[in-house]
Design a protein around this motif. Structure first.
Motif, PDB file in Angstrom:
ATOM      1  N   LEU A 190       0.385  -1.204   0.081  1.00 17.68           N
ATOM      2  CA  LEU A 190      -0.258  -0.408  -0.295  1.00 17.68           C
ATOM      3  C   LEU A 190       0.791   1.157   0.011  1.00 17.68           C
ATOM      4  O   LEU A 190       2.152   1.502   0.448  1.00 17.68           O
ATOM      5  CB  LEU A 190      -1.009  -0.496   1.178  1.00 17.68           C
ATOM      6  CG  LEU A 190      -1.931  -0.737   1.678  1.00 17.68           C
ATOM      7  CD1 LEU A 190      -2.178  -1.064   2.871  1.00 17.68           C
ATOM      8  CD2 LEU A 190      -2.628  -1.604   0.089  1.00 17.68           C
ATOM      9  N   TYR A 191       0.948   2.637  -1.231  1.00 19.77           N
ATOM     10  CA  TYR A 191       1.471   3.378  -1.352  1.00 19.77           C
ATOM     11  C   TYR A 191       1.267   3.919  -1.319  1.00 19.77           C
ATOM     12  O   TYR A 191      -0.149   4.798  -1.518  1.00 19.77           O
ATOM     13  CB  TYR A 191       2.295   2.898  -2.240  1.00 19.77           C
ATOM     14  CG  TYR A 191       3.666   1.949  -2.373  1.00 19.77           C
ATOM     15  CD1 TYR A 191       4.239   2.392  -1.296  1.00 19.77           C
ATOM     16  CD2 TYR A 191       2.875   1.389  -2.883  1.00 19.77           C
ATOM     17  CE1 TYR A 191       5.601   0.818  -1.921  1.00 19.77           C
ATOM     18  CE2 TYR A 191       4.298  -0.420  -3.205  1.00 19.77           C
ATOM     19  CZ  TYR A 191       5.480  -0.288  -2.884  1.00 19.77           C
ATOM     20  OH  TYR A 191       6.473  -1.047  -2.401  1.00 19.77           O
ATOM     21  N   ASP A 192       1.228   5.419  -0.505  1.00 21.21           N
ATOM     22  CA  ASP A 192       0.193   6.973  -0.679  1.00 21.21           C
ATOM     23  C   ASP A 192      -1.186   7.144  -0.232  1.00 21.21           C
ATOM     24  O   ASP A 192      -1.907   7.178  -1.329  1.00 21.21           O
ATOM     25  CB  ASP A 192       1.002   7.761  -2.065  1.00 21.21           C
ATOM     26  CG  ASP A 192       2.739   7.817  -1.957  1.00 21.21           C
ATOM     27  OD1 ASP A 192       2.815   8.306  -1.170  1.00 21.21           O
ATOM     28  OD2 ASP A 192       3.336   7.580  -2.539  1.00 21.21           O
ATOM     29  N   LEU A 193      -1.642   6.157   0.386  1.00 18.09           N
ATOM     30  CA  LEU A 193      -3.200   5.958   0.731  1.00 18.09           C
ATOM     31  C   LEU A 193      -3.951   6.779   1.785  1.00 18.09           C
ATOM     32  O   LEU A 193      -2.984   6.895   2.913  1.00 18.09           O
ATOM     33  CB  LEU A 193      -3.198   4.316   1.098  1.00 18.09           C
ATOM     34  CG  LEU A 193      -3.338   4.152  -0.416  1.00 18.09           C
ATOM     35  CD1 LEU A 193      -3.311   2.383  -0.571  1.00 18.09           C
ATOM     36  CD2 LEU A 193      -4.492   4.915  -1.948  1.00 18.09           C
ATOM     37  N   TRP A 194      -5.060   7.558   1.513  1.00 16.25           N
ATOM     38  CA  TRP A 194      -5.755   7.741   2.659  1.00 16.25           C
ATOM     39  C   TRP A 194      -7.026   7.083   2.923  1.00 16.25           C
ATOM     40  O   TRP A 194      -7.093   6.710   2.261  1.00 16.25           O
ATOM     41  CB  TRP A 194      -5.927   9.268   2.480  1.00 16.25           C
ATOM     42  CG  TRP A 194      -5.185  10.321   1.932  1.00 16.25           C
ATOM     43  CD1 TRP A 194      -4.694  11.294   1.320  1.00 16.25           C
ATOM     44  CD2 TRP A 194      -5.063  11.333   3.422  1.00 16.25           C
ATOM     45  NE1 TRP A 194      -4.279  12.170   2.035  1.00 16.25           N
ATOM     46  CE2 TRP A 194      -4.452  12.437   2.752  1.00 16.25           C
ATOM     47  CE3 TRP A 194      -5.307  10.834   5.071  1.00 16.25           C
ATOM     48  CZ2 TRP A 194      -4.080  13.356   4.551  1.00 16.25           C
ATOM     49  CZ3 TRP A 194      -5.442  11.942   6.093  1.00 16.25           C
ATOM     50  CH2 TRP A 194      -4.459  12.797   5.514  1.00 16.25           C
ATOM     51  N   PHE A 195      -7.131   6.854   5.036  1.00 22.38           N
ATOM     52  CA  PHE A 195      -7.540   5.910   4.954  1.00 22.38           C
ATOM     53  C   PHE A 195      -9.016   6.896   5.796  1.00 22.38           C
ATOM     54  O   PHE A 195      -8.087   7.608   6.073  1.00 22.38           O
ATOM     55  CB  PHE A 195      -7.583   4.529   5.597  1.00 22.38           C
ATOM     56  CG  PHE A 195      -7.159   3.010   4.761  1.00 22.38           C
ATOM     57  CD1 PHE A 195      -7.532   2.804   4.421  1.00 22.38           C
ATOM     58  CD2 PHE A 195      -5.633   3.230   4.819  1.00 22.38           C
ATOM     59  CE1 PHE A 195      -7.176   1.240   3.614  1.00 22.38           C
ATOM     60  CE2 PHE A 195      -4.781   2.421   4.101  1.00 22.38           C
ATOM     61  CZ  PHE A 195      -5.634   1.440   3.590  1.00 22.38           C
ATOM     62  N   GLN A 196     -10.049   6.245   5.762  1.00 20.58           N
ATOM     63  CA  GLN A 196     -11.001   7.688   6.869  1.00 20.58           C
ATOM     64  C   GLN A 196     -10.852   6.869   7.874  1.00 20.58           C
ATOM     65  O   GLN A 196     -10.275   8.355   8.918  1.00 20.58           O
ATOM     66  CB  GLN A 196     -12.648   7.024   6.295  1.00 20.58           C
ATOM     67  CG  GLN A 196     -13.446   7.845   7.177  1.00 20.58           C
ATOM     68  CD  GLN A 196     -13.168   9.419   6.859  1.00 20.58           C
ATOM     69  OE1 GLN A 196     -13.567   9.299   5.715  1.00 20.58           O
ATOM     70  NE2 GLN A 196     -13.475  10.484   6.754  1.00 20.58           N
ATOM     71  N   THR A 197     -11.005   5.776   8.225  1.00 24.52           N
ATOM     72  CA  THR A 197     -10.210   5.702  10.043  1.00 24.52           C
ATOM     73  C   THR A 197      -8.836   4.829  10.109  1.00 24.52           C
ATOM     74  O   THR A 197      -8.910   3.297   8.769  1.00 24.52           O
ATOM     75  CB  THR A 197     -11.219   5.053  10.769  1.00 24.52           C
ATOM     76  OG1 THR A 197     -11.938   3.932  10.525  1.00 24.52           O
ATOM     77  CG2 THR A 197     -12.345   6.447  10.938  1.00 24.52           C
TER      78      THR A 197
END
Length: 373
Positions: free
Chosen positions: A153-160
């Motif tokens: 997983l690279y350069d990812l935004w998760f909500q939580t």
């Protein structure tokens, strides 16, 4: 009187053994991480040249799939529908697109269609501030990928943080996790406090580069104590991480390989956590320590002598001379080649300087240096 022998007509043209031709096909490589048109066209030509080369060409052509646009995404989905036998060749898939909805759609569209998939890669873009959409159907579908053992997983935004853990725990046979520059809008509570998440993180090789310290802490407290390989890279103060005995490397008595990521050019404060991390190791089985130096994109070259000075300040040589590291078999320095830094003289020069700094390890045959583009 001699006579000329009758002319013997050649009935077949000389040719290389098929095995040799297959080795040539295997040696083809794309010029960049996402492949290039020349690479794919060459493999396509090999597949059409003769029937004997078709299987090997198809193996190389479809072994790794890069879905870098919506068009590629749905073209590949259509290909699997019309030619399902192609799925037998696919072992890795990289999903890297501006629209993160394709990441969410991937397991739903390709569920049960890639039986040999081993490595799954999701790319995002932190600067675009796009949050990976979380939907129950996404986690249900991705749980069908039982063959996947590695997730990157690279350069990812998760909500939580909970969404991130749900993704990781949904893959039933995941053992290798690579995380680089992950963020979440809300940390939320620690999911590992709940019974349904306990004993689900059966990783033997977690790699966390430029990672959130809270995430690193929680993950290290949840992975099995039998962990044998770990990679870490931080760009912030990790004093609390190093002081917490529940999440330190002391929890892993069977640790064998430690990978440390360092960005170039570095500032000494960026190195200070390295000795603290090394001193937390208690496993007598550590046989390999790898330092991976990565150039920033804007860097064309760097002051190598200055970087080695930081290594001296970090007391790495002193630490490796301790009895705890008597079982070391290799200390590897990996440098990703800077733009304009040609191989040859510069590589040999840097190799020599490292050998001078780590002469004892070099004399013991432990020191190894690799330069990669």
């Amino acid at each position: 009187m001699s006579t000329l022998e009758p002319y013997a007509e050649i009935t077949s043209t000389p040719r290389l053994p098929v095995e040799v031709c297959e080795k040539i096909v295997d040696s083809l490589e794309p010029s960049n991480i996402y492949g290039d048109l020349t690479y794919y066209r060459t493999l396509g030509s090999c597949a059409l040249t003769c029937r004997a080369l078709t299987p090997r060409s198809r193996v190389n052509l479809f072994r790794g799939i890069e879905l870098t646009s919506r068009a590629r995404f749905y073209s590949f989905a259509k290909l699997l529908t019309t030619s399902p036998d192609v799925a037998e060749y696919v072992t890795s898939v990289h999903v890297a697109c501006d629209d993160l909805r394709l990441v969410t759609n991937f397991p739903i569209v390709f569920a049960h269609k890639l039986p040999r998939l081993k490595w799954l890669v999701f790319y995002g873009d932190l600067e675009r501030d796009q949050v990976l959409p979380a939907h129950p159907a996404f986690y249900l579908a991705i749980s069908t990928f039982s063959s996947v053992v590695k997730l990157s997983l690279y350069d990812l935004w998760f909500q939580t943080f909970q969404d991130f853990i749900d993704l990781v725990c949904s893959l039933p046979n995941l053992s290798n996790l690579d995380c680089t520059a992950l963020k979440w809008k809300r940390v939320s509570e620690d999911p590992f406090k709940h019974a349904q998440y306990q004993h689900k993180l059966n990783l033997y090789s977690p790699n966390l580069d430029r990672s959130d310290l809270i995430a690193a802490s929680r993950m290290f407290s949840a992975v099995p104590a039998s962990l044998s390989h770990v990679g870490l890279g931080f760009s912030e103060d990790i004093s609390e991480f190093l002081l917490d005995e529940n999440i330190s490397l002391a929890r892993f008595p069977t640790l064998r390989t430690l990978i440390i990521w360092l960005s170039l050019p570095a500032k000494f404060p960026g190195y200070f956590w390295v000795p603290g991390l090394l001193l937390k190791i208690t496993s007598p089985h550590v046989s390999e320590v790898v330092f991976k130096y990565q150039y920033d994109f804007e860097v064309k070259d760097f002051d190598f002598d200055k970087e080695l000075g930081y290594v001296d300040h970090a007391r790495i040589k002193e630490i490796f001379s301790r009895k705890l590291f008597s079982g070391l078999q290799r200390v590897l320095f990996v440098f990703r080649r800077a733009f304009g830094d040609a191989y040859g003289y510069n590589r040999d020069k840097k190799h020599g300087k490292l050998g001078e700094r780590f002469s004892k390890m070099r004399n013991r045959g432990l020191l190894d240096v690799t330069f990669r583009s």
